[in-house]
Design a protein around this motif. Structure first.
Motif, PDB file in Angstrom:
ATOM      1  N   ALA A 168       0.725  -0.912   0.240  1.00  0.00           N
ATOM      2  CA  ALA A 168      -0.716   0.353  -0.206  1.00  0.00           C
ATOM      3  C   ALA A 168       0.868   0.947  -0.047  1.00  0.00           C
ATOM      4  CB  ALA A 168      -0.642  -0.314   1.355  1.00  0.00           C
ATOM      5  N   LEU A 169       0.462   2.124  -0.615  1.00  0.00           N
ATOM      6  CA  LEU A 169       1.101   3.989  -0.407  1.00  0.00           C
ATOM      7  C   LEU A 169       1.104   4.625   0.709  1.00  0.00           C
ATOM      8  CD1 LEU A 169       2.123   6.005  -1.616  1.00  0.00           C
ATOM      9  CD2 LEU A 169      -0.432   7.107  -2.108  1.00  0.00           C
ATOM     10  N   GLU A 170      -0.064   3.280   1.632  1.00  0.00           N
ATOM     11  CA  GLU A 170       0.609   4.391   3.047  1.00  0.00           C
ATOM     12  C   GLU A 170       1.670   3.439   3.597  1.00  0.00           C
ATOM     13  OE1 GLU A 170      -1.928   3.030   2.180  1.00  0.00           O
ATOM     14  OE2 GLU A 170      -3.627   4.965   1.822  1.00  0.00           O
ATOM     15  N   GLU A 171       2.147   2.259   2.736  1.00  0.00           N
ATOM     16  CA  GLU A 171       3.131   1.686   4.168  1.00  0.00           C
ATOM     17  C   GLU A 171       4.505   2.457   3.324  1.00  0.00           C
ATOM     18  OE1 GLU A 171       3.130  -0.287   6.356  1.00  0.00           O
ATOM     19  OE2 GLU A 171       1.155  -0.091   6.770  1.00  0.00           O
ATOM     20  N   LEU A 172       4.650   2.317   1.655  1.00  0.00           N
ATOM     21  CA  LEU A 172       6.019   2.850   1.642  1.00  0.00           C
ATOM     22  C   LEU A 172       6.196   3.975   2.284  1.00  0.00           C
ATOM     23  CD1 LEU A 172       4.877   2.342  -2.779  1.00  0.00           C
ATOM     24  CD2 LEU A 172       6.985   1.362  -1.112  1.00  0.00           C
ATOM     25  N   GLU A 173       5.189   5.197   2.256  1.00  0.00           N
ATOM     26  CA  GLU A 173       5.574   6.458   2.760  1.00  0.00           C
ATOM     27  C   GLU A 173       5.522   6.007   4.023  1.00  0.00           C
ATOM     28  OE1 GLU A 173       2.901  10.424   3.654  1.00  0.00           O
ATOM     29  OE2 GLU A 173       2.615   9.406   2.290  1.00  0.00           O
ATOM     30  N   ARG A 174       5.146   5.736   5.243  1.00  0.00           N
ATOM     31  CA  ARG A 174       6.098   4.971   6.168  1.00  0.00           C
ATOM     32  C   ARG A 174       7.017   4.429   6.598  1.00  0.00           C
ATOM     33  NH1 ARG A 174       1.799   4.692  10.224  1.00  0.00           N
ATOM     34  NH2 ARG A 174      -0.301   4.496   9.902  1.00  0.00           N
ATOM     35  N   GLU A 175       7.696   3.197   5.067  1.00  0.00           N
ATOM     36  CA  GLU A 175       9.240   3.190   5.506  1.00  0.00           C
ATOM     37  C   GLU A 175      10.284   4.232   4.997  1.00  0.00           C
ATOM     38  OE1 GLU A 175      11.761  -0.062   5.273  1.00  0.00           O
ATOM     39  OE2 GLU A 175      10.330   0.358   5.859  1.00  0.00           O
ATOM     40  N   TYR A 176       9.639   5.218   3.746  1.00  0.00           N
ATOM     41  CA  TYR A 176      10.461   6.653   3.358  1.00  0.00           C
ATOM     42  C   TYR A 176      10.759   6.941   5.340  1.00  0.00           C
ATOM     43  CZ  TYR A 176      11.624  11.089   1.197  1.00  0.00           C
ATOM     44  OH  TYR A 176      12.591  11.988   0.931  1.00  0.00           O
ATOM     45  N   CYS A 177       9.242   7.690   5.867  1.00  0.00           N
ATOM     46  CA  CYS A 177       9.296   8.172   6.593  1.00  0.00           C
ATOM     47  C   CYS A 177      10.482   7.253   8.300  1.00  0.00           C
ATOM     48  CB  CYS A 177       8.590   8.670   7.722  1.00  0.00           C
ATOM     49  SG  CYS A 177       7.295  10.048   6.773  1.00  0.00           S
ATOM     50  N   ARG A 178      10.299   5.744   7.710  1.00  0.00           N
ATOM     51  CA  ARG A 178      11.014   5.023   9.071  1.00  0.00           C
ATOM     52  C   ARG A 178      12.408   5.553   8.607  1.00  0.00           C
ATOM     53  NH1 ARG A 178      13.935   0.788   9.350  1.00  0.00           N
ATOM     54  NH2 ARG A 178      13.370  -0.202   7.231  1.00  0.00           N
ATOM     55  N   HIS A 179      12.967   6.065   6.793  1.00  0.00           N
ATOM     56  CA  HIS A 179      14.687   6.075   6.660  1.00  0.00           C
ATOM     57  C   HIS A 179      15.232   7.554   6.911  1.00  0.00           C
ATOM     58  CE1 HIS A 179      15.694   1.962   4.944  1.00  0.00           C
ATOM     59  NE2 HIS A 179      13.986   2.085   4.634  1.00  0.00           N
ATOM     60  N   THR A 180      14.009   8.159   6.608  1.00  0.00           N
ATOM     61  CA  THR A 180      14.429   9.442   6.845  1.00  0.00           C
ATOM     62  C   THR A 180      14.318   9.827   7.882  1.00  0.00           C
ATOM     63  OG1 THR A 180      12.177  10.173   6.297  1.00  0.00           O
ATOM     64  CG2 THR A 180      13.805   9.896   4.135  1.00  0.00           C
ATOM     65  N   ASN A 181      13.261   9.107   9.271  1.00  0.00           N
ATOM     66  CA  ASN A 181      13.604  10.011  10.551  1.00  0.00           C
ATOM     67  C   ASN A 181      12.432  10.973  11.036  1.00  0.00           C
ATOM     68  OD1 ASN A 181      15.108   7.807  11.901  1.00  0.00           O
ATOM     69  ND2 ASN A 181      17.169   8.883  11.272  1.00  0.00           N
ATOM     70  N   GLN A 182      11.913  10.593   9.890  1.00  0.00           N
ATOM     71  CA  GLN A 182      10.613  12.600  10.007  1.00  0.00           C
ATOM     72  C   GLN A 182       8.985  11.276  10.559  1.00  0.00           C
ATOM     73  OE1 GLN A 182       9.326  14.020   6.291  1.00  0.00           O
ATOM     74  NE2 GLN A 182      10.914  12.302   5.630  1.00  0.00           N
ATOM     75  N   PRO A 183       7.811  12.448  11.125  1.00  0.00           N
ATOM     76  CA  PRO A 183       6.617  11.864  11.722  1.00  0.00           C
ATOM     77  C   PRO A 183       5.483  11.286  10.060  1.00  0.00           C
ATOM     78  CG  PRO A 183       6.943  13.423  11.818  1.00  0.00           C
ATOM     79  CD  PRO A 183       8.362  13.504  11.472  1.00  0.00           C
ATOM     80  N   TYR A 184       5.283  10.320  10.193  1.00  0.00           N
ATOM     81  CA  TYR A 184       3.824   9.849   9.277  1.00  0.00           C
ATOM     82  C   TYR A 184       3.119  10.622   9.546  1.00  0.00           C
ATOM     83  CZ  TYR A 184       0.881   6.842   6.258  1.00  0.00           C
ATOM     84  OH  TYR A 184      -0.137   7.282   5.700  1.00  0.00           O
ATOM     85  N   PRO A 185       1.813  11.181   8.813  1.00  0.00           N
ATOM     86  CA  PRO A 185       2.272  10.845   7.584  1.00  0.00           C
ATOM     87  C   PRO A 185       3.422  11.930   6.952  1.00  0.00           C
ATOM     88  CG  PRO A 185      -0.108  11.898   7.983  1.00  0.00           C
ATOM     89  CD  PRO A 185       0.759  11.422   9.232  1.00  0.00           C
TER      90      PRO A 185
END
Length: 252
Positions: A168-185
């Motif tokens: 899901a797009l939401e999971e991709l964004e969460r993964e990106y946030c995890r790698h970049t150390n920023q809050p989701y969304p």
């Protein structure tokens, strides 16, 4: 790469692409001698200024056969007003290296490990917002089931694509946030996704202008030349889903 081929790629490819993009965005251009590589002003205002000018010029191109201009991207003025009113705060990340066309086609994956070992085609590289590359990578998720008419024009392979998404797009964004150390969304992602679709519409409109002038004659050029009105409507749809004040939703 066709939409169906994007979604047929394994989940590991998408996760590796996210990790590589986050790594690219973590690099300070100044730390590697690239502080002067591109303009120091905010990326998206630069893009709005240059691409709106380009789109206006392309819209005025007259077809040599029909004697009519190819016309504007649908909802051009509404989109421009929305973009100017919803500019992201780029100070959150600062200027970073922007590839400009970050997608699976331009990545080289390790033959046995789940990681990216090379990024190709840097012609559009500049300094700007890393969200542009993330939005470009995840553009296939911006095509809703109701937008499938685009598929009929561009590839004929969109039908059912949304049902085959590996994540899901939401999971991709969460993964990106995890790698970049920023809050989701990421609040700015609606803007970034819509803008990158609009940019694609401008590119398609440019192909239409070349076809109208008989400067492009390939079958692929004729197909892409028909796509810019549809892509423009999809850019508007992205905004409508997040901002009810944008106006009534259109149907393709």
């Amino acid at each position: 790469m066709l939409m169906s081929e994007y979604f047929s790629r394994p989940l590991s490819s998408w996760l590796s692409a996210i990790a590589a993009l986050a790594a690219l965005g973590s690099i300070s251009p100044a730390s590697i001698g690239l502080s002067k590589f591109g303009p120091s002003s905010d990326y998206f205002p630069r893009q709005i200024k240059s691409l709106s000018r380009v789109s206006n010029a392309q819209a005025a191109v007259v077809d040599l056969d029909t004697k009519r201009p190819i016309g504007d991207i649908p909802y051009f003025e509404e989109l421009m007003a929305w973009y100017r009113a919803h500019l992201p705060d780029e100070k959150k990340t600062g200027l970073r290296i922007v590839h400009g066309d970050y997608k699976l086609d331009n990545l080289i994956f390790h033959p046995t490990e789940n990681r990216v070992i090379g990024i190709l085609d840097w012609e559009l590289c500049t300094l700007g917002s890393p969200l542009a590359d993330f939005a470009n990578l995840t553009m296939p998720w911006s095509i809703r089931p109701t937008d499938m008419q685009i598929g009929a024009v561009m590839s004929g392979s969109f039908k059912g694509a949304s049902e085959r998404q590996p994540i899901a797009l939401e999971e991709l964004e969460r993964e990106y946030c995890r790698h970049t150390n920023q809050p989701y969304p990421i609040p700015e992602m609606v803007f970034a996704r819509s803008w990158m679709l609009f940019r694609l519409a401008v590119i398609s409109q440019g192909i239409a202008a070349r076809v109208a002038r008989k400067q492009a004659s390939s079958d692929q050029a004729f197909i892409l030349a028909k796509a810019f009105p549809l892509i423009g409507k999809v850019a508007k749809n992205v905004n409508e889903e997040a901002d009810s004040s944008f106006g009534p939703r259109s149907k393709l």
